[in-house]
Design a protein around this motif. Structure first.
Motif, PDB file in Angstrom:
ATOM      1  N   GLU A 202       0.846  -1.189   0.000  1.00 19.29           N
ATOM      2  CA  GLU A 202       0.000   0.000   0.000  1.00 19.29           C
ATOM      3  C   GLU A 202       0.886   1.245   0.000  1.00 19.29           C
ATOM      4  N   GLY A 203       0.511   2.220  -0.814  1.00 22.81           N
ATOM      5  CA  GLY A 203       1.282   3.458  -0.865  1.00 22.81           C
ATOM      6  C   GLY A 203       2.246   3.536  -2.025  1.00 22.81           C
ATOM      7  N   LEU A 204       2.514   2.415  -2.705  1.00 23.23           N
ATOM      8  CA  LEU A 204       3.343   2.424  -3.908  1.00 23.23           C
ATOM      9  C   LEU A 204       2.439   2.375  -5.139  1.00 23.23           C
ATOM     10  N   TYR A 205       3.030   2.631  -6.300  1.00 20.98           N
ATOM     11  CA  TYR A 205       2.253   2.641  -7.545  1.00 20.98           C
ATOM     12  C   TYR A 205       2.135   1.227  -8.085  1.00 20.98           C
ATOM     13  N   PRO A 206       0.899   0.707  -8.242  1.00 24.42           N
ATOM     14  CA  PRO A 206       0.731  -0.696  -8.591  1.00 24.42           C
ATOM     15  C   PRO A 206       0.642  -0.984 -10.085  1.00 24.42           C
ATOM     16  N   GLY A 207       0.584   0.030 -10.931  1.00 19.56           N
ATOM     17  CA  GLY A 207       0.285  -0.171 -12.345  1.00 19.56           C
ATOM     18  C   GLY A 207       1.307  -1.021 -13.078  1.00 19.56           C
ATOM     19  N   ASP A 208       0.810  -1.794 -14.057  1.00 17.38           N
ATOM     20  CA  ASP A 208       1.682  -2.641 -14.869  1.00 17.38           C
ATOM     21  C   ASP A 208       2.618  -1.823 -15.751  1.00 17.38           C
ATOM     22  N   TYR A 209       2.344  -0.546 -15.923  1.00 15.31           N
ATOM     23  CA  TYR A 209       3.190   0.274 -16.788  1.00 15.31           C
ATOM     24  C   TYR A 209       4.619   0.384 -16.267  1.00 15.31           C
ATOM     25  N   VAL A 211       6.294  -2.275 -15.165  1.00 10.38           N
ATOM     26  CA  VAL A 211       6.972  -3.556 -15.414  1.00 10.38           C
ATOM     27  C   VAL A 211       8.120  -3.401 -16.409  1.00 10.38           C
ATOM     28  N   PRO A 212       7.926  -2.742 -17.581  1.00  5.65           N
ATOM     29  CA  PRO A 212       9.040  -2.602 -18.526  1.00  5.65           C
ATOM     30  C   PRO A 212      10.222  -1.819 -17.954  1.00  5.65           C
ATOM     31  N   VAL A 213       9.950  -0.876 -17.062  1.00  2.00           N
ATOM     32  CA  VAL A 213      11.037  -0.097 -16.462  1.00  2.00           C
ATOM     33  C   VAL A 213      11.873  -1.008 -15.567  1.00  2.00           C
ATOM     34  N   GLY A 214      11.192  -1.810 -14.762  1.00  2.00           N
ATOM     35  CA  GLY A 214      11.916  -2.759 -13.911  1.00  2.00           C
ATOM     36  C   GLY A 214      12.696  -3.764 -14.732  1.00  2.00           C
ATOM     37  N   GLU A 215      12.112  -4.234 -15.822  1.00  2.05           N
ATOM     38  CA  GLU A 215      12.805  -5.203 -16.675  1.00  2.05           C
ATOM     39  C   GLU A 215      14.051  -4.601 -17.305  1.00  2.05           C
ATOM     40  N   ALA A 216      13.966  -3.355 -17.731  1.00  4.69           N
ATOM     41  CA  ALA A 216      15.125  -2.694 -18.339  1.00  4.69           C
ATOM     42  C   ALA A 216      16.252  -2.543 -17.323  1.00  4.69           C
ATOM     43  N   LEU A 217      15.913  -2.197 -16.083  1.00  5.17           N
ATOM     44  CA  LEU A 217      16.932  -2.055 -15.044  1.00  5.17           C
ATOM     45  C   LEU A 217      17.545  -3.406 -14.697  1.00  5.17           C
ATOM     46  N   ALA A 218      16.740  -4.457 -14.674  1.00  9.31           N
ATOM     47  CA  ALA A 218      17.258  -5.795 -14.392  1.00  9.31           C
ATOM     48  C   ALA A 218      18.213  -6.239 -15.485  1.00  9.31           C
ATOM     49  N   ALA A 219      17.859  -5.921 -16.750  1.00 11.29           N
ATOM     50  CA  ALA A 219      18.720  -6.299 -17.858  1.00 11.29           C
ATOM     51  C   ALA A 219      20.049  -5.554 -17.811  1.00 11.29           C
ATOM     52  N   LYS A 407      -6.705  -0.752 -18.144  1.00  9.40           N
ATOM     53  CA  LYS A 407      -5.971  -1.858 -18.748  1.00  9.40           C
ATOM     54  C   LYS A 407      -4.577  -2.029 -18.145  1.00  9.40           C
ATOM     55  N   ARG A 408      -3.968  -0.906 -17.773  1.00  5.97           N
ATOM     56  CA  ARG A 408      -2.573  -0.986 -17.335  1.00  5.97           C
ATOM     57  C   ARG A 408      -2.247  -0.027 -16.215  1.00  5.97           C
ATOM     58  N   ALA A 409      -3.216   0.815 -15.861  1.00  9.17           N
ATOM     59  CA  ALA A 409      -2.885   1.909 -14.968  1.00  9.17           C
ATOM     60  C   ALA A 409      -2.943   1.545 -13.498  1.00  9.17           C
ATOM     61  N   GLY A 410      -3.787   0.618 -13.134  1.00  8.92           N
ATOM     62  CA  GLY A 410      -3.919   0.287 -11.729  1.00  8.92           C
ATOM     63  C   GLY A 410      -5.254   0.745 -11.204  1.00  8.92           C
TER      64      GLY A 410
END
Length: 582
Positions: A202-209, A211-219, A407-410
């Motif tokens: 709770e208190g963080l941004y839950p949107g799927d949008y 996900v690509p940012v996290g994936e790019a940082l992981a890569a 669709k993707r916002a949360g």
């Protein structure tokens, strides 16, 4: 840029010359101000073509009864060959009727000027900074941002069309706590991309949008920051996340045809020392001092409240109800303090400022206007013009019920989703069909309805009808011509009279900073076009194409082409396409 004197400007100048004559004759005293004299179309077209309040507003200065002064004015106007009749209405309004050839000359002017018709030099090249959208860079654009985005973008185009130079600015709020929350949210998605099972707290941004940012940082970084303390990754993740969000925001706005010339970063503003410099400048001009805020009014102060000395801006000098802190007790800048410095920076490069804000910011308007007035006049000059336009929220409706979609916002409806459903032009025009400070329902069923009750359809259909008629005529070997314009009758001249209001409407809308006026005007013009079109349903001789009368047909096609040009010009200002077919 082409600039010609419009019909309304020409007759306003004519009336001014008549009033100047009356000053010379001693009827009006020397130095009489004509600032409040207006020339406009009468509310009822049956009363005439133009109306002026000159006698009403100048009667006191003349020491005369308004009707008596009106008689002195009409005596001179009646001598002019271009005016066929002059009447005094009510307590002293003056109604004028113009000779038909005056309207025909204006029709030729529309054809001659084409896309330049209505363009004005009123702005004189003065620079106006229009700041709009400025949403926190924490996610995609949603419908809460849409209305202000369209109003700001249409206003910018309107001001450019009226002769201003415009800086379209987006203020990126990337220095507050919300971007730290964004960075922590991205860190969760980064860990998820590394294979960890996560639950967004709770208190963080839950949107799927995100996900690509996290994936790019992981890569890019692997698991380097997966278990690292926040101090090692917060700034990096914040910078990358904000950049990714701004790319997303630009893409969302592009789908709506929204563009900005300048993106200003709050974080960069503070890091540059400009906020500190603004504080020093304000102190040097005795506009900031160290003082203690009063205890909260109307109730007992909280138990933990204690007086703290803070740097305060003297906003009470400029109409605010109390002086405002620019820093918090921990030394961090208040939002007002940072905003004050930002506006100080903007004012260096512009002659006037306009901010488009959501209505939820109404409480801060007075203080920021006070700040800008202080900042731009402290050295003895006049304050730079600064306006804040408040925009109410939009309620989404479908099937008579509030509409929710995500669709993707949360937890919100994205602008991109709505544009995909109904199209850019529908969204843009609909946002301008009411005054921005009035509540609005965006009904998904009504905005795509093919009826007079749907302004988007009604205006675009008027243009499509004209283009269809011109194509049909071309197939028949018929072309527009001004050779027989004197064949046009009262109904056609009424259409010309409405079209001739376009330059006046542009200037009035630009002066008031109200682009919705152009949308209202286009609806009225479309209504007149449709009304004339419908005459031909029962009376074939009233159709645009009368096959047995080539001269009249050519004149009506010339008229239709000109009306279409005015509709295209107005829609262009609003950023809406003038469709060829429907």
């Amino acid at each position: 840029m082409t600039q010609t004197k419009t019909l309304y400007a020409a007759y306003a100048a004519l009336i001014e010359s008549v009033l100047t004559e009356l000053v010379g004759e001693g009827v009006l005293p020397a130095g009489t101000s004509l600032a409040n004299v207006t020339l406009e179309p009468p509310r009822d077209p049956a009363h005439g073509d133009l109306a002026t309040n000159a006698a009403m507003v100048l009667a006191k200065a003349a020491g005369m009864n308004p009707r008596a002064l009106a008689e002195a004015i009409t005596a001179k106007l009646a001598k002019l060959p271009s005016i066929t009749s002059v009447d005094i209405a009510g307590p002293g309004f003056i109604n004028l009727r113009l000779a038909p050839e005056i309207w025909l000359d204006e029709l030729r002017a529309i054809a001659r000027l084409g896309a330049e018709y209505g363009r004005s030099a009123m702005g004189g090249g003065r620079v106006v900074n229009v700041e709009y959208v400025s949403a926190n860079p924490t996610g995609p654009m949603h419908m809460g941002h849409c209305r202000g985005a369209v109003v700001g973008d249409a206003l910018s185009s309107l001001l450019e069309f009226a002769g201003h130079r415009v800086i379209r600015e987006y203020y990126v709020n990337d220095a507050g706590a919300q971007v730290d929350v964004l960075a922590r949210s991205v860190h969760m998605r980064y860990r998820e991309a590394l294979g960890e099972s996560i639950t967004i707290p709770e208190g963080l941004y839950p949107g799927d949008y995100l996900v690509p940012v996290g994936e790019a940082l992981a890569a890019e970084f692997g698991d380097r920051y997966a278990a690292a303390p926040e101090s090692e990754w917060l700034v990096l993740f914040r910078t990358r996340a904000v950049a990714a969000m701004m790319d997303m925001i630009r893409a969302d706005l592009a789908q709506l045809g929204i563009r900005h010339d300048l993106f200003s970063s709050e974080a960069e503003l503070q890091a540059s020392g400009k906020v500190d410099a603004a504080e020093k400048w304000l102190r040097d001009h005795d506009l900031v001092y160290d003082g203690v805020l009063e205890a909260p009014k109307g109730k007992a102060p909280p138990e933990d409240w204690e007086p703290v000395e803070l740097p305060l801006f003297r906003s009470t000098r400029f109409g605010d109800d109390q002086d405002r802190p620019i820093k918090k007790s921990n030394g961090a800048w208040t939002y007002f303090g940072a905003d004050l410095a930002y506006h100080f920076q903007k004012a260096q490069d512009a002659d006037a400022l306009v901010d488009i804000w959501g209505a939820d910011h109404a409480g801060t308007v007075k203080r920021i206007k006070a700040a800008v007035a202080a900042l731009t006049s402290a050295d003895g000059g006049e304050p730079k013009p600064f306006e804040v336009k408040l925009v109410q929220m939009v309620q989404l409706m479908k099937g008579g019920q509030p509409f929710k979609m995500s669709k993707r916002a949360g937890n919100f409806v994205t602008l991109a989703d709505v544009v995909e459903m109904v199209g850019k032009d529908v969204v843009r025009f609909t946002m301008l069909t009411r005054k921005p400070d009035a509540q609005m329902d965006f009904d998904f069923d009504k905005v795509v309805e093919a009826s007079k009750d749907n302004p988007v359809f009604y205006v675009q259909y008027a243009h499509a009808r004209i283009r269809s008629t011109l194509r049909k005529a071309a197939d028949m070997g018929l072309t527009p011509s001004d050779a027989a314009l004197d064949r046009l009758g009262p109904e056609e001249l009424a259409l010309v009279a409405r079209a001739a209001q376009f330059p006046r409407e542009i200037e009035a809308a630009a002066r008031a900073r109200e682009p919705h006026r152009v949308a209202f005007y286009l609806y009225d013009l479309a209504a007149d076009l449709h009304s004339f079109w419908n005459l031909g349903n029962d009376r074939p001789e009233k159709r645009f194409i009368v096959e047995q009368d080539a001269g009249l047909t050519a004149a009506r096609l010339f008229l239709a082409d000109a009306i279409g040009q005015v509709i295209r010009g107005g829609l262009g200002v609003l950023g809406v396409e003038a469709v060829e077919t429907m």
